[in-house]
Scaffold this active site. Structure first.
Site, PDB file in Angstrom:
ATOM      1  N   HIS A 307      24.631 104.909 -24.006  1.00  0.00           N
ATOM      2  CA  HIS A 307      24.794 103.964 -24.761  1.00  0.00           C
ATOM      3  C   HIS A 307      24.087 104.721 -26.226  1.00  0.00           C
ATOM      4  O   HIS A 307      23.355 105.110 -26.342  1.00  0.00           O
ATOM      5  CB  HIS A 307      23.396 102.626 -24.774  1.00  0.00           C
ATOM      6  CG  HIS A 307      24.138 101.752 -25.057  1.00  0.00           C
ATOM      7  ND1 HIS A 307      23.707 100.918 -26.259  1.00  0.00           N
ATOM      8  CD2 HIS A 307      25.620 100.648 -24.869  1.00  0.00           C
ATOM      9  CE1 HIS A 307      24.154  99.602 -27.000  1.00  0.00           C
ATOM     10  NE2 HIS A 307      25.004  99.638 -25.872  1.00  0.00           N
ATOM     11  N   ASP A 364      28.240  97.256 -18.423  1.00  0.00           N
ATOM     12  CA  ASP A 364      29.150  97.787 -17.815  1.00  0.00           C
ATOM     13  C   ASP A 364      28.827  98.672 -16.691  1.00  0.00           C
ATOM     14  O   ASP A 364      30.141  97.910 -15.681  1.00  0.00           O
ATOM     15  CB  ASP A 364      30.618  98.235 -18.520  1.00  0.00           C
ATOM     16  CG  ASP A 364      30.587  98.359 -19.699  1.00  0.00           C
ATOM     17  OD1 ASP A 364      31.116  96.815 -20.300  1.00  0.00           O
ATOM     18  OD2 ASP A 364      30.612  98.404 -21.059  1.00  0.00           O
TER      19      ASP A 364
HETATM   20  N1  CMC Z   1      28.625 111.046 -19.358  1.00  0.00           N
HETATM   21  C1  CMC Z   1      28.195 112.217 -19.216  1.00  0.00           C
HETATM   22  N2  CMC Z   1      27.426 112.583 -20.098  1.00  0.00           N
HETATM   23  C2  CMC Z   1      27.268 111.628 -21.317  1.00  0.00           C
HETATM   24  C3  CMC Z   1      27.568 110.633 -21.834  1.00  0.00           C
HETATM   25  C4  CMC Z   1      28.270 109.830 -20.010  1.00  0.00           C
HETATM   26  N3  CMC Z   1      29.338 108.835 -19.648  1.00  0.00           N
HETATM   27  N4  CMC Z   1      27.712 109.766 -22.116  1.00  0.00           N
HETATM   28  C5  CMC Z   1      26.839 110.948 -22.970  1.00  0.00           C
HETATM   29  N5  CMC Z   1      26.976 112.242 -22.213  1.00  0.00           N
HETATM   30  C6  CMC Z   1      27.020 112.997 -23.349  1.00  0.00           C
HETATM   31  C7  CMC Z   1      27.282 113.776 -24.055  1.00  0.00           C
HETATM   32  O1  CMC Z   1      28.355 114.407 -23.574  1.00  0.00           O
HETATM   33  C8  CMC Z   1      26.265 114.388 -24.699  1.00  0.00           C
HETATM   34  O2  CMC Z   1      25.967 115.383 -24.136  1.00  0.00           O
HETATM   35  P1  CMC Z   1      25.253 116.782 -25.917  1.00  0.00           P
HETATM   36  O3  CMC Z   1      24.352 116.580 -26.325  1.00  0.00           O
HETATM   37  O4  CMC Z   1      25.238 118.078 -24.474  1.00  0.00           O
HETATM   38  O5  CMC Z   1      27.166 117.321 -26.643  1.00  0.00           O
HETATM   39  C9  CMC Z   1      25.593 113.464 -25.482  1.00  0.00           C
HETATM   40  O6  CMC Z   1      25.087 112.981 -23.749  1.00  0.00           O
HETATM   41  C10 CMC Z   1      24.961 112.451 -25.600  1.00  0.00           C
HETATM   42  O7  CMC Z   1      26.387 111.482 -25.925  1.00  0.00           O
HETATM   43  P2  CMC Z   1      27.505 110.542 -27.279  1.00  0.00           P
HETATM   44  O8  CMC Z   1      29.046 110.914 -27.026  1.00  0.00           O
HETATM   45  O9  CMC Z   1      26.717 111.506 -28.262  1.00  0.00           O
HETATM   46  O10 CMC Z   1      26.486 109.405 -27.456  1.00  0.00           O
HETATM   47  P3  CMC Z   1      27.435 108.255 -28.070  1.00  0.00           P
HETATM   48  O11 CMC Z   1      25.952 107.128 -28.336  1.00  0.00           O
HETATM   49  O12 CMC Z   1      28.017 109.063 -29.275  1.00  0.00           O
HETATM   50  O13 CMC Z   1      27.975 107.235 -26.891  1.00  0.00           O
HETATM   51  C11 CMC Z   1      28.962 106.200 -25.402  1.00  0.00           C
HETATM   52  C12 CMC Z   1      28.106 106.249 -26.728  1.00  0.00           C
HETATM   53  C13 CMC Z   1      27.820 104.658 -24.852  1.00  0.00           C
HETATM   54  C14 CMC Z   1      30.506 106.043 -26.523  1.00  0.00           C
HETATM   55  C15 CMC Z   1      28.964 106.955 -24.483  1.00  0.00           C
HETATM   56  O14 CMC Z   1      28.024 107.363 -24.101  1.00  0.00           O
HETATM   57  C16 CMC Z   1      29.734 106.757 -23.790  1.00  0.00           C
HETATM   58  O15 CMC Z   1      30.890 107.152 -23.714  1.00  0.00           O
HETATM   59  N6  CMC Z   1      29.739 106.275 -22.234  1.00  0.00           N
HETATM   60  C17 CMC Z   1      30.923 105.870 -21.076  1.00  0.00           C
HETATM   61  C18 CMC Z   1      31.335 104.655 -21.790  1.00  0.00           C
HETATM   62  C19 CMC Z   1      30.722 103.541 -21.390  1.00  0.00           C
HETATM   63  O16 CMC Z   1      30.319 103.099 -20.623  1.00  0.00           O
HETATM   64  N7  CMC Z   1      30.270 102.967 -22.451  1.00  0.00           N
HETATM   65  C20 CMC Z   1      29.801 101.606 -22.473  1.00  0.00           C
HETATM   66  C21 CMC Z   1      29.233 100.772 -23.478  1.00  0.00           C
HETATM   67  S1  CMC Z   1      27.929  99.918 -23.134  1.00  0.00           S
HETATM   68  C22 CMC Z   1      29.058  98.626 -23.249  1.00  0.00           C
HETATM   69  C23 CMC Z   1      29.454  98.137 -24.994  1.00  0.00           C
HETATM   70  O17 CMC Z   1      28.372  98.581 -26.348  1.00  0.00           O
HETATM   71  O18 CMC Z   1      30.861  98.019 -25.217  1.00  0.00           O
END
Ligand code: CMC
Length: 429
Positions: A307, A364
């Site tokens: 998140h 989720d």
């Molecule tokens: N599985 C594996 N690795 C992950 C995941 C995941 N679900 N989420 C983040 N990471 C890793 C990412 O690859 C990155 O690694 P590195 O530092 O080595 O590059 C690190 O963690 C930081 O991630 P980020 O993409 O910079 O984080 P963000 O804040 O931009 O994205 C997120 C947040 C929710 C989009 C992302 O965690 C994600 O895609 N999660 C899966 C989708 C999901 O469950 N979304 C629902 C969010 S909650 C409900 C809502 O708000 O709608």
């Protein structure tokens, strides 16, 4: 305490006020930075940008805290209902009994859809995504209430109470009608004697010879699901609602845009993606361990994990994890997906990759298992999120609309394209 901060650019210092929220959150107010220095801030993805002052929801992602109008989500989940929490989000205070009765009656009164709109549903192809239908129908709904969707702020605000109740009510009817239309089933009219969530299940699943009857606690579980989704501060869809509202657009148009923003798999669409992931893992015979390895190697994403704000357990996921287990038990369902989810969660929480990146289950992760147990088809999951998020979008629209100092949202950019060039005639290209 220092209430100003300084930015040094080259040899020059620029001083800016520090704004402090009621929970001690601080922000450097750089609104005059460009006019003073010619420089703007760059924050793609807005991870470090406060886009507004808001009184609705407080999140401390490091501590896993979520409060609406000061009330912890755990207390609301235990004592309140979706409609009561909706009132709280929109109007700022818990309702008195009389206020809640009035609000509930308003919502009940508005449950039906103008028959003219029934034809709109028929225009969609049978494989249209329910989120496309929902967004289009919410915007079209405004056309049936021109006095509430005038884009004249004063007039739209004069009708606000009715518009809010109407949208909370009709989003549920539209969702149920979308499902019935796609199934080729006749629409079921709302039953004013049923509570909010139960009435939705009635419109989804009743048949003339077999009216929906909630004997297993499904309506209460659905009500909890909706309450847990009611608001979540400046996420992608809520920011979109505020963005659209900032241009003066009416509430129907603004929430319709919110639905589009919610649709994506990184936001509301994640609840569908979680079930697909769990089903794929199950079909492959994996208990989740292989998938965890793939996620660590960047070959897959653990949907329902991570998140932007929570760097601790999402409190909503904790509540939903417990309630989905209880619902499955109450319904006598033994869903292998729940075992896989629990195994994935345990493995991820002990794994250095996830621990280091502070990746925890989000709302989720368990919500899909709960919705599936209630009988909601997977392609409707994100629609369910939208029904739940409606009061949050409405509350945020209201904050913008009622603020006389509100300005149109208009971020800047850093241009990285070509510099000026002379036009090249076609025969010379
Ligand atoms: N599985 C594996 N690795 C992950 C995941 C995941 N679900 N989420 C983040 N990471 C890793 C990412 O690859 C990155 O690694 P590195 O530092 O080595 O590059 C690190 O963690 C930081 O991630 P980020 O993409 O910079 O984080 P963000 O804040 O931009 O994205 C997120 C947040 C929710 C989009 C992302 O965690 C994600 O895609 N999660 C899966 C989708 C999901 O469950 N979304 C629902 C969010 S909650 C409900 C809502 O708000 O709608």
């Amino acid at each position: 305490m220092e209430n100003t901060g300084t930015i040094r650019l080259g040899d020059e210092n620029f001083e800016f006020p520090i704004i402090e929220g009621t929970e001690g959150e601080k922000a450097l107010d750089t609104r005059t930075l460009r006019s003073k220095s010619g420089c703007i801030t760059f924050d793609e993805g807005y991870g470090n940008t406060g886009s507004c002052l808001s009184k609705i929801t407080f999140i401390d992602g490091e501590k896993g805290i979520l409060r609406h109008r000061g009330y912890p989500i755990e207390q609301l989940a235990e004592n309140s209902t979706f409609l009561e929490a909706s009132f709280l989000a929109i109007y700022g205070e818990l309702p008195s009994e009389a206020e809640l009765t009035k609000f509930r009656t308003e919502v009940q009164t508005h449950a039906s859809i103008h028959t003219g709109m029934h034809h709109h549903f028929e225009g969609f192809p049978s494989d249209a995504h329910p989120m496309a239908i929902l967004s289009a129908m919410l915007n079209s709904l405004g056309a049936y209430y021109p006095e509430m969707s005038s884009n004249d702020r004063e007039q739209d605000l004069a009708h606000f109470d009715e518009t809010a109740a109407l949208l909370i009510s009709k989003v549920r009817t539209i969702a149920a009608m979308t499902y019935r239309q796609k199934q080729g089933l006749p629409y079921v009219f709302p039953d004013h004697n049923r509570r909010y969530a139960e009435n939705f299940l009635h419109m989804m699943f009743s048949e003339p010879y077999n009216l929906y009857s909630d004997t297993s606690g499904a309506a209460a579980a659905l009500d909890l699901f909706l309450l847990l989704h009611a608001d979540h501060e400046q996420n992608c869809s809520t920011s979109t609602v505020r963005m659209v509202a900032s241009g003066g657009a009416n509430l129907f148009a603004s929430v319709s845009a919110g639905v589009c923003a919610l649709w994506g798999p990184s936001h509301g669409g994640a609840n569908m993606a979680v079930i697909k992931m769990l089903e794929d893992i199950h079909a492959s015979g994996d208990d989740g361990s292989r998938f965890i390895q793939d996620a660590k190697e960047g070959k897959a994403k653990l949907m329902g994990f991570g998140h932007r704000v929570y760097k601790n357990y999402d409190p909503r996921a904790k509540i939903l994890g417990i309630s989905s287990e209880a619902v499955l038990e109450g319904l006598g369902i033994d869903d292998p997906l729940l075992d896989i989810a629990k195994h994935l969660e345990k493995a991820a929480l002990e794994d250095e990759y996830f621990v280091q990146r502070k990746l925890y289950p989000n709302v989720d992760f368990y919500s899909g298992i709960l919705l599936k147990a209630i009988g909601i088809p997977v392609e409707m999951f994100t629609v369910m999120f939208a029904i739940g998020r409606m009061p949050g979008w409405i509350a945020n629209w209201k904050e913008i609309a009622e603020n006389p100092k509100s300005r149109i949202h208009r971020p800047r950019q850093i241009y990285t394209g070509s510099t000026i060039r002379d036009y090249v005639q076609m025969d010379e290209r």
